[in-house]
Design a protein around this motif. Structure first.
Motif, PDB file in Angstrom:
ATOM      1  N   LYS A 208     -45.530   2.992   4.143  1.00 35.55           N
ATOM      2  CA  LYS A 208     -46.337   3.101   2.926  1.00 35.55           C
ATOM      3  C   LYS A 208     -45.609   3.934   1.879  1.00 35.55           C
ATOM      4  N   GLU A 209     -44.995   5.042   2.301  1.00 33.45           N
ATOM      5  CA  GLU A 209     -44.273   5.908   1.359  1.00 33.45           C
ATOM      6  C   GLU A 209     -43.051   5.190   0.771  1.00 33.45           C
ATOM      7  N   LYS A 210     -42.403   4.392   1.591  1.00 30.83           N
ATOM      8  CA  LYS A 210     -41.259   3.631   1.098  1.00 30.83           C
ATOM      9  C   LYS A 210     -41.695   2.618   0.039  1.00 30.83           C
ATOM     10  N   LEU A 211     -42.794   1.933   0.321  1.00 34.46           N
ATOM     11  CA  LEU A 211     -43.305   0.959  -0.639  1.00 34.46           C
ATOM     12  C   LEU A 211     -43.745   1.635  -1.932  1.00 34.46           C
ATOM     13  N   GLU A 212     -44.331   2.827  -1.814  1.00 33.75           N
ATOM     14  CA  GLU A 212     -44.756   3.565  -3.010  1.00 33.75           C
ATOM     15  C   GLU A 212     -43.550   3.964  -3.861  1.00 33.75           C
ATOM     16  N   ALA A 213     -42.454   4.377  -3.200  1.00 33.25           N
ATOM     17  CA  ALA A 213     -41.248   4.757  -3.934  1.00 33.25           C
ATOM     18  C   ALA A 213     -40.650   3.546  -4.661  1.00 33.25           C
ATOM     19  N   VAL A 214     -40.636   2.402  -3.962  1.00 30.74           N
ATOM     20  CA  VAL A 214     -40.113   1.179  -4.577  1.00 30.74           C
ATOM     21  C   VAL A 214     -40.987   0.761  -5.758  1.00 30.74           C
ATOM     22  N   TRP A 215     -42.315   0.850  -5.574  1.00 26.97           N
ATOM     23  CA  TRP A 215     -43.232   0.459  -6.653  1.00 26.97           C
ATOM     24  C   TRP A 215     -43.080   1.371  -7.871  1.00 26.97           C
ATOM     25  N   ASP A 216     -42.902   2.664  -7.627  1.00 21.08           N
ATOM     26  CA  ASP A 216     -42.730   3.608  -8.731  1.00 21.08           C
ATOM     27  C   ASP A 216     -41.448   3.312  -9.508  1.00 21.08           C
ATOM     28  N   ALA A 217     -40.437   2.788  -8.806  1.00 17.95           N
ATOM     29  CA  ALA A 217     -39.139   2.534  -9.443  1.00 17.95           C
ATOM     30  C   ALA A 217     -38.946   1.071  -9.828  1.00 17.95           C
ATOM     31  N   LYS A 218     -40.032   0.290  -9.812  1.00 10.37           N
ATOM     32  CA  LYS A 218     -39.902  -1.169 -10.003  1.00 10.37           C
ATOM     33  C   LYS A 218     -39.239  -1.516 -11.329  1.00 10.37           C
ATOM     34  N   TRP A 219     -39.578  -0.775 -12.392  1.00  2.69           N
ATOM     35  CA  TRP A 219     -39.004  -1.092 -13.701  1.00  2.69           C
ATOM     36  C   TRP A 219     -37.517  -0.752 -13.747  1.00  2.69           C
ATOM     37  N   ALA A 220     -37.135   0.289 -13.033  1.00  3.77           N
ATOM     38  CA  ALA A 220     -35.711   0.644 -12.968  1.00  3.77           C
ATOM     39  C   ALA A 220     -34.940  -0.358 -12.116  1.00  3.77           C
ATOM     40  N   LEU A 221     -35.554  -0.832 -11.030  1.00  3.31           N
ATOM     41  CA  LEU A 221     -34.864  -1.719 -10.094  1.00  3.31           C
ATOM     42  C   LEU A 221     -34.636  -3.124 -10.665  1.00  3.31           C
ATOM     43  N   ILE A 222     -35.539  -3.571 -11.538  1.00  2.00           N
ATOM     44  CA  ILE A 222     -35.358  -4.926 -12.090  1.00  2.00           C
ATOM     45  C   ILE A 222     -34.453  -4.921 -13.326  1.00  2.00           C
ATOM     46  N   ASN A 223     -34.067  -3.730 -13.771  1.00  2.00           N
ATOM     47  CA  ASN A 223     -33.222  -3.626 -14.961  1.00  2.00           C
ATOM     48  C   ASN A 223     -31.911  -4.404 -14.825  1.00  2.00           C
ATOM     49  N   PRO A 224     -31.104  -4.164 -13.772  1.00  2.00           N
ATOM     50  CA  PRO A 224     -29.855  -4.929 -13.654  1.00  2.00           C
ATOM     51  C   PRO A 224     -30.076  -6.414 -13.440  1.00  2.00           C
ATOM     52  N   VAL A 225     -31.220  -6.771 -12.833  1.00  2.00           N
ATOM     53  CA  VAL A 225     -31.533  -8.187 -12.648  1.00  2.00           C
ATOM     54  C   VAL A 225     -31.710  -8.867 -14.007  1.00  2.00           C
ATOM     55  N   ILE A 226     -32.408  -8.171 -14.903  1.00  2.00           N
ATOM     56  CA  ILE A 226     -32.626  -8.721 -16.244  1.00  2.00           C
ATOM     57  C   ILE A 226     -31.303  -8.832 -16.998  1.00  2.00           C
ATOM     58  N   ILE A 227     -30.504  -7.757 -16.958  1.00  2.00           N
ATOM     59  CA  ILE A 227     -29.267  -7.713 -17.737  1.00  2.00           C
ATOM     60  C   ILE A 227     -28.247  -8.721 -17.221  1.00  2.00           C
ATOM     61  N   LEU A 228     -27.921  -8.618 -15.928  1.00  2.00           N
ATOM     62  CA  LEU A 228     -26.882  -9.487 -15.368  1.00  2.00           C
ATOM     63  C   LEU A 228     -27.382 -10.910 -15.168  1.00  2.00           C
ATOM     64  N   VAL A 251     -37.997   1.364 -23.945  1.00  2.00           N
ATOM     65  CA  VAL A 251     -39.385   1.048 -23.588  1.00  2.00           C
ATOM     66  C   VAL A 251     -39.777   1.769 -22.293  1.00  2.00           C
ATOM     67  N   CYS A 252     -38.874   1.745 -21.296  1.00  2.00           N
ATOM     68  CA  CYS A 252     -39.161   2.428 -20.022  1.00  2.00           C
ATOM     69  C   CYS A 252     -39.355   3.929 -20.226  1.00  2.00           C
ATOM     70  N   GLY A 253     -38.449   4.546 -20.988  1.00  2.00           N
ATOM     71  CA  GLY A 253     -38.493   5.992 -21.164  1.00  2.00           C
ATOM     72  C   GLY A 253     -39.657   6.470 -21.995  1.00  2.00           C
ATOM     73  N   VAL A 254     -40.020   5.731 -23.055  1.00  2.00           N
ATOM     74  CA  VAL A 254     -41.056   6.180 -23.989  1.00  2.00           C
ATOM     75  C   VAL A 254     -42.452   5.711 -23.588  1.00  2.00           C
ATOM     76  N   PHE A 255     -42.600   4.444 -23.199  1.00  2.00           N
ATOM     77  CA  PHE A 255     -43.931   3.879 -23.019  1.00  2.00           C
ATOM     78  C   PHE A 255     -44.359   3.725 -21.556  1.00  2.00           C
ATOM     79  N   ILE A 256     -43.407   3.528 -20.638  1.00  2.00           N
ATOM     80  CA  ILE A 256     -43.781   3.315 -19.236  1.00  2.00           C
ATOM     81  C   ILE A 256     -43.730   4.623 -18.454  1.00  2.00           C
ATOM     82  N   HIS A 257     -42.562   5.255 -18.388  1.00  2.00           N
ATOM     83  CA  HIS A 257     -42.433   6.525 -17.666  1.00  2.00           C
ATOM     84  C   HIS A 257     -42.913   7.710 -18.497  1.00  2.00           C
ATOM     85  N   LYS A 258     -42.880   7.563 -19.810  1.00  2.00           N
ATOM     86  CA  LYS A 258     -43.349   8.587 -20.751  1.00  2.00           C
ATOM     87  C   LYS A 258     -42.647   9.931 -20.555  1.00  2.00           C
ATOM     88  N   GLU A 259     -41.351   9.875 -20.248  1.00  2.00           N
ATOM     89  CA  GLU A 259     -40.554  11.094 -20.072  1.00  2.00           C
ATOM     90  C   GLU A 259     -39.607  11.327 -21.240  1.00  2.00           C
TER      91      GLU A 259
END
Length: 427
Positions: A208-228, A251-259
């Motif tokens: 469950k913790e592994k899935l939560e970590a993957v879900w939290d990072a989903k926008w970061a993980l699909i980034n290279p998929v979109i680009i390449l 968009v990720c930094g300002v609106f999704i992660h808000k960091e």
């Protein structure tokens, strides 16, 4: 006289610690005084024309994307996912560092940006877990050099523009060499950590913790998929992909992660502008330098000299590698590619080396230059990130350089490592 003024002037200016871009421009101006048919206005003209290229637009955009990803929480989430899956292995944090650098390389295209983004997160934790400082900082510096090998890659864009080689094919060719170096570093870290007694993370993560970590990072993980994926699906060009990467990171930094608030945003954009300005000056001056080389037929002279010295393909490639490694110790990647690719590519093609394969050989050689004293930029970035003297980093870098050299020899002499994917997609 022109050749002596060009290379002798460049050497003198570099010894005098003149910035590389300015040194190239001054050497070009000096050589023009011995060249018929060229005026001093040729260099400022080249400053403009050298940057007036659609593919070159990818460079500032990838630099901006890398800065935004580091500041917007993308890197942090990638690190968390890697730690969850690899942290418990012997030398887990070291392995996590390599994997994160490989992943970050697939979205940034810059070696120093990878070192800064990943190092600021992993160095304090590794030191806290008992890893030695010299090993930690050397590892971050070396793993960060993968940033220019796994696509997208700024040096590959520069090589492609300089030699009229397909940038998409260069990106394809960079995958297997990048993974080869990454896995070689992982194996080295595992055995070195085992010898030193550095254990992995003791915490056992549930599914469950592994899935939560993957879900939290989903926008970061699909980034290279979109680009390449967008590049190879023909949706957009590598230059347009750089724009997509920058917008996506924003968009990720300002609106999704808000960091990424607007105060940090201005600082991040300022850092990207500073790096871009330096790069553009080097590109412009190097354009004048390479055109003077071409006018004087210096590449042909050097090609004939090398071929007349030996016709052994193995020895010619070895000589080219040695030259590039030495140059990488003293010159940044961008000017080195701009200056040397028009000189060395004719030599390589004359012995049957494909321009794409040779481009990867150049990039890997100069990536090693990122971690070789006295001017290895990754060493300086790692030193700054770890708040340690440069000597600390250089003491630990030798084993990593040896690993990189072993990979370089494989990439140089086993062409399918570079050419398998470009040939596959060409069919």
């Amino acid at each position: 006289m022109v050749m002596a003024a060009l290379f002798g002037g460049l050497a003198i200016f570099l010894v005098l610690n003149v910035p590389v871009g300015i040194a190239i421009g001054l050497a070009s101006l000096l050589s023009i005084s011995f060249t018929k048919g060229l005026s001093l206005g040729y260099v400022p003209q080249a400053l403009f024309t050298g940057c007036d290229s659609f593919p070159i637009m990818a460079i500032p955009l990838f630099i901006l994307a890398g800065e935004l990803m580091g500041a917007g929480g993308v890197s942090k989430r990638i690190l968390n996912v890697c730690n969850v899956f690899f942290g418990r292995i012997t030398g887990g944090l070291a392995i996590v560092t390599v994997v994160v650098c490989m992943f970050f390389a697939a979205v940034s295209g810059s070696g120093p940006a990878t070192v800064a983004a990943v190092g600021s997160m992993v160095v304090p934790t590794m030191l806290e877990k008992g890893y030695s400082k010299k090993f930690t900082l050397a590892l971050v510096a070396c793993a960060g050099s993968i940033g220019v090998i796994i696509p997208p890659s700024i040096p590959m864009v520069i090589y492609g523009v300089s030699t009229s080689t397909s940038i998409s094919n260069l990106f394809l060719a960079g995958f297997l060499p990048g993974f080869l170096i990454g896995f070689a570093l992982i194996f080295f870290c595992y055995f070195y950590a085992k010898k030193q007694g550095w254990k992995g993370d003791e915490k056992v993560y549930t599914a469950k913790e592994k899935l939560e970590a993957v879900w939290d990072a989903k926008w970061a993980l699909i980034n290279p998929v979109i680009i390449l994926g967008g590049i190879y699906a023909g949706v957009f060009t590598p230059t347009e992909a750089a724009a997509v990467a920058a917008v996506y990171a924003f968009v990720c930094g300002v609106f999704i992660h808000k960091e990424l608030d607007f105060k940090n945003l201005f600082k991040t954009v300022g850092n990207a502008c500073s790096t871009t300005a330096t790069t553009m000056v080097i590109l412009g001056c190097a354009t004048a330098f390479t055109k003077i080389l071409t006018i004087q037929q210096i590449p042909n002279m050097i090609t004939n000299a090398i071929i007349n010295a030996t016709d052994n393909t193995f020895l010619i490639l070895m000589l080219i590698n040695i030259l590039l490694l030495v140059v990488g110790c003293f010159m940044d990647t961008t000017p080195a590619i701009m200056v040397l690719s028009p000189i060395l590519l004719p030599v390589a093609t004359s012995i049957g080396i494909h321009p794409v394969h040779f481009g990867i050989i150049m990039v890997v050689n100069l990536a090693i230059g990122f971690i070789t004293p006295p001017l290895g930029i990754n060493l300086f970035v790692a030193s700054r990130v770890g708040a340690s003297p440069l000597e600390t980093v250089t003491k630990g870098i030798i084993p990593f350089i040896l690993v990189m050299l072993a990979c370089l020899l494989m990439i140089t002499y086993i062409s399918p490592i570079s050419m398998f994917l470009p040939n596959l997609f060409a069919k």
